[in-house]
Design an enzyme around this catalytic site. Structure first.
Site, PDB file in Angstrom:
ATOM      1  N   SER A  49       0.829  -1.206   0.000  1.00  0.00           N
ATOM      2  CA  SER A  49       0.000   0.000   0.000  1.00  0.00           C
ATOM      3  C   SER A  49       0.863   1.255   0.000  1.00  0.00           C
ATOM      4  O   SER A  49       2.064   1.196   0.209  1.00  0.00           O
ATOM      5  CB  SER A  49      -0.922   0.002   1.216  1.00  0.00           C
ATOM      6  OG  SER A  49      -0.205   0.442   2.345  1.00  0.00           O
ATOM      7  N   LYS A  50       0.203   2.387  -0.222  1.00  0.00           N
ATOM      8  CA  LYS A  50       0.903   3.667  -0.239  1.00  0.00           C
ATOM      9  C   LYS A  50       1.604   3.913   1.087  1.00  0.00           C
ATOM     10  O   LYS A  50       2.638   4.535   1.156  1.00  0.00           O
ATOM     11  CB  LYS A  50      -0.087   4.809  -0.479  1.00  0.00           C
ATOM     12  CG  LYS A  50      -0.544   4.898  -1.914  1.00  0.00           C
ATOM     13  CD  LYS A  50      -1.258   6.218  -2.168  1.00  0.00           C
ATOM     14  CE  LYS A  50      -1.648   6.317  -3.640  1.00  0.00           C
ATOM     15  NZ  LYS A  50      -2.247   7.587  -4.010  1.00  0.00           N
ATOM     16  N   ARG A  51       0.986   3.415   2.159  1.00  0.00           N
ATOM     17  CA  ARG A  51       1.545   3.664   3.489  1.00  0.00           C
ATOM     18  C   ARG A  51       2.732   2.764   3.813  1.00  0.00           C
ATOM     19  O   ARG A  51       3.474   3.033   4.728  1.00  0.00           O
ATOM     20  CB  ARG A  51       0.450   3.496   4.551  1.00  0.00           C
ATOM     21  CG  ARG A  51      -0.521   4.645   4.594  1.00  0.00           C
ATOM     22  CD  ARG A  51      -1.730   4.284   5.427  1.00  0.00           C
ATOM     23  NE  ARG A  51      -2.420   3.102   4.906  1.00  0.00           N
ATOM     24  CZ  ARG A  51      -3.237   3.112   3.862  1.00  0.00           C
ATOM     25  NH1 ARG A  51      -3.488   4.237   3.235  1.00  0.00           N
ATOM     26  NH2 ARG A  51      -3.823   2.012   3.425  1.00  0.00           N
TER      27      ARG A  51
END
Ligand code: GLU
Length: 532
Positions: free
Chosen positions: A266-268
Site C-alpha cells: 500500500s501507499k503507506r
C-alpha cells in the site's frame, strides 16, 4: 488487431503508487507493441478527494519514466478535454438516456433514511443492499408515480440516478459473463449486486458512469487496469449493454504484494518498510510529510521501468534486462500472471546495479561531478575560484570545469563494479580526491606496527626515484624494495594502503598511486607517519 487505443485513468487523489506506474507502463507497452495510442485521462469527478498537485505529479512521473502519453490533458486533445471535471456537461444526458430506456431510475432517499435501513439491517445481522429485491419499497421513480417524481424534481428535491442492475420482472437469467484477457472466463450473478449510483446529487457523475462514457467516446479498445477494479466489471459490462455500445476488451492486472507476509503493497507501506513506493518523492502539502521516491533515491528511470515490467509479466525466457524499446517489442498481456507479484526491494537494487554497470564512464562521471563538488570543494574555494588546491591530476583543465572529467571517468571505471548507485561512488572513491583524515582503527592496530614508520620512511626515496610513475612500474619497484628487505609483502603493502586510503579497502593500490600522482602519494605517506 483493431485500432488499439488504451488509457491510463488515474484519479488525482495523491501521488502515484508504483502499482499505478506499472498499470501506466503496461498500457504504454501494449499501445507501442500494437502501433496504438496511449492516453492519459484524469478522473477527477470526486471533488472531495481531489488533491491540488496530484495531476502534475502524475505527468512528471510518466515523463521521468519516459512513458509519455500520446493524448491527454493539454496534448493532442482530439476527444475534448481529458479531465473529467471539464467534461461534466457530457454525462448527465447519458444517465437520462438510461432512465428513458428503463435501465436506470431517480432515487430520492435521504442519507438519514439510508442510514436507518443500514442500521436496521445490521441489528438483524443482515447487510442492506439497494437493489432489485427492495427498490420498489424505497423512495424512487419506480415506487413513486410519474407525477410525484416530476413534482419532486421540479421542486428541487435532491436525487441521484441509480442503475437497475438486476431486473427480476423481465425474467433475466442474471449472469454477466465475459473473457478477461488475463483471467480468462469471469462471470457474475447480477442478483447479488447493488443498484450503483451513476449520477450524484452534486451534479457529478460517479466513477462508473464517467469512466464508461469516456471509454466509449474516446474509442478505447482495451481497458488495462488493476485487479481492484474487477468487482466493477459486471456493472461496466451491464452499462455497455444498456447503452447498446460495444464494450472494450478487459485485462485486470495482478496486485503488487508486500515483500513479506500477505497483502497488497500500500501507499503507506513505503517508508515503513524501508524502500520507496512512489516514483518521485512527494510532499503532502497538508501535513508536510515527505515520502521517498525512486528518482531521488538514485534509481535510473530505465532500471526502475525494467524492474516494474517484470513485476507480474514474464517474457517466457530467462532474460531479465530489457530496454524500454525491447519491452515494447516483446510485451504481451497473455504473459501477465493472474496471481499477485511480490515486490522485492533487493531485486530493485540489483536492477539498478546492472544498469549502472552498463552505463558509460562518461555518463556516470557527469552524474558524479555534482556529488564531488559538494564533498571536495569548500564554499570558500568556490567563491575564490581557487581550485589550485586540488592535486594537479584531477584539477580542472579549463575554467568551465570544476573537475578534470577524464580523471573522474578513470575513477569511475575503477570503482563502478562495486556500486549499485551513483551515490555509492563517493564512499568508494573519496581517496582519489582527498587525503584521508581518519584511519580505520582496527586496521591501524593490526597493520601499523612499531617498525612501520621507519619502513615507510625508507620507501619514500624509492618512490621519489620513479620517473615513470605508472601503476605497473610502481608495482615492480615496490616489490623489488620489499624483496630486498626480505620481509612479507603485507608489512609494506598494508601500511601503504592505509596511508593512501585510510582503510584496507579500495581498488588496486598501484592504480590509486598512479592516479593521485607521485607528490600526493608521498605527501599522504608523510602525513600518515606524522598522525599515527
Ligand atoms: N480512476 C480509476 C483509478 O483511479 C480508473 C480505473 C480504471 O482504469 O477504470 O484507478
Amino acid at each position: 488487431m483493431k485500432n488499439v487505443r488504451v488509457r491510463f485513468a488515474p484519479s488525482p487523489t495523491g501521488p502515484l503508487h508504483i502499482g499505478g506506474v506499472r498499470t501506466a507502463l503496461y498500457n504504454y507497452l501494449f499501445a507501442k507493441k500494437n502501433n496504438g495510442t496511449f492516453i492519459l485521462r484524469i478522473e477527477d469527478t470526486d471533488q472531495t478527494r481531489y488533491v491540488e498537485n496530484a495531476e502534475k505529479y502524475i505527468i512528471d512521473a510518466l515523463n521521468w519514466c519516459t512513458i509519455p502519453f500520446d493524448e491527454g490533458p493539454d496534448k493532442n486533445e482530439k476527444f475534448g478535454s481529458y479531465r473529467q471535471s471539464e467534461r461534466k456537461e457530457i454525462y448527465k444526458k447519458y444517465a437520462v438516456e438510461l432512465i428513458n430506456k428503463g435501465k436506470a431510475y431517480y432515487a430520492f432517499d435521504t442519507a438519514d433514511e439510508l442510514n436507518f435501513h443500514r442500521k436496521d439491517h445490521e441489528t438483524k445481522g443482515k447487510t442492506f443492499i439497494y437493489n432489485w429485491h427492495n427498490r420498489a419499497k424505497l423512495t424512487n421513480s419506480i415506487s413513486l408515480s410519474k407525477e410525484e417524481t416530476n413534482k419532486r424534481i421540479t421542486n428541487g428535491d435532491k436525487y441521484v440516478i441509480r442503475f437497475k442492475m438486476h431486473d427480476s420482472s423481465k425474467g433475466e437469467h442474471g449472469i454477466i459473463a465475459t473473457t478477461d484477457i488475463i483471467r480468462g472466463h469471469v462471470s457474475f450473478k447480477t442478483e447479488l449486486l447493488d443498484d450503483k449510483i451513476l449520477f450524484k446529487s452534486d451534479g457529478m457523475p460517479t466513477y462508473h458512469l464517467a469512466n464508461i462514457v469516456d471509454d466509449h467516446l474516446m474509442e478505447i479498445s482495451h481497458v488495462i487496469r488493476g485487479e481492484e477494479w474487477l468487482p466493477s466489471l459486471p456493472l461496466h459490462i451491464a452499462l455497455y449493454n444498456a447503452f447498446d455500445w460495444k464494450s472494450p476488451e478487459f485485462a485486470h492486472l495482478p496486485l503488487i504484494l508486500k515483500p513479506v507476509g500477505k497483502g497488497k503493497l500500500s501507499k503507506r507501506d513505503g517508508d515503513k518498510l524501508g524502500f520507496p513506493v512512489f516514483p518521485l518523492a512527494y510532499t503532502n502539502t497538508e501535513t508536510n510529510e515527505v515520502s521517498r521516491g525512486y528518482k531521488e533515491d538514485g534509481y535510473f528511470a530505465d532500471a526502475f521501468i525494467n524492474m516494474l515490467a517484470l513485476l507480474g509479466w514474464n517474457p517466457g525466457t530467462e532474460q531479465e534486462l530489457f530496454s524500454l524499446k525491447e519491452l515494447s517489442e516483446v510485451f504481451s498481456l497473455e504473459r501477465v500472471s493472474k496471481s499477485g507479484a511480490k515486490f522485492n526491494p533487493e531485486k530493485a537494487t540489483w536492477f539498478n546495479q546492472q544498469y549502472l554497470h552498463q552505463k558509460s564512464n562518461e555518463e556516470l562521471a557527469k552524474l558524479f561531478i555534482p556529488i564531488l563538488e559538494k564533498n571536495v570543494i569548500s564554499d570558500e574555494m568556490k567563491q575564490s575560484q581557487n581550485l589550485n588546491r586540488l592535486p594537479h591530476s584531477y584539477a580542472p583543465r579549463n575554467e568551465k570545469e570544476l573537475f578534470n572529467i577524464d580523471y573522474v571517468e578513470k575513477v569511475v571505471s575503477l570503482i563502478k563494479e562495486r556500486a549499485s548507485f551513483v551515490h555509492d561512488f563517493w564512499n568508494l572513491s573519496s581517496f582519489f580526491f582527498v587525503a584521508p583524515t581518519e584511519y580505520d582503527a582496527k586496521a591501524v592496530k593490526k597493520q601499523w606496527k612499531e617498525s612501520t614508520p621507519s619502513l615507510m620512511k625508507e620507501l619514500i626515496p624509492v618512490l621519489e626515484e620513479i620517473s615513470d610513475f605508472t601503476s605497473p612500474n610502481i608495482e615492480i619497484i615496490i616489490k623489488e624494495f620489499i624483496t630486498s628487505k626480505e620481509i612479507g609483502f603485507g608489512k609494506v603493502m598494508q601500511p601503504f594502503r592505509l596511508s593512501l586510503v585510510g582503510a584496507l579497502k579500495g581498488p588496486h593500490l598501484f592504480d590509486i598511486a598512479e592516479m593521485i600522482g607521485k607528490d600526493e602519494t608521498i605527501n599522504r605517506i608523510n602525513k600518515t607517519i606524522e598522525i599515527l
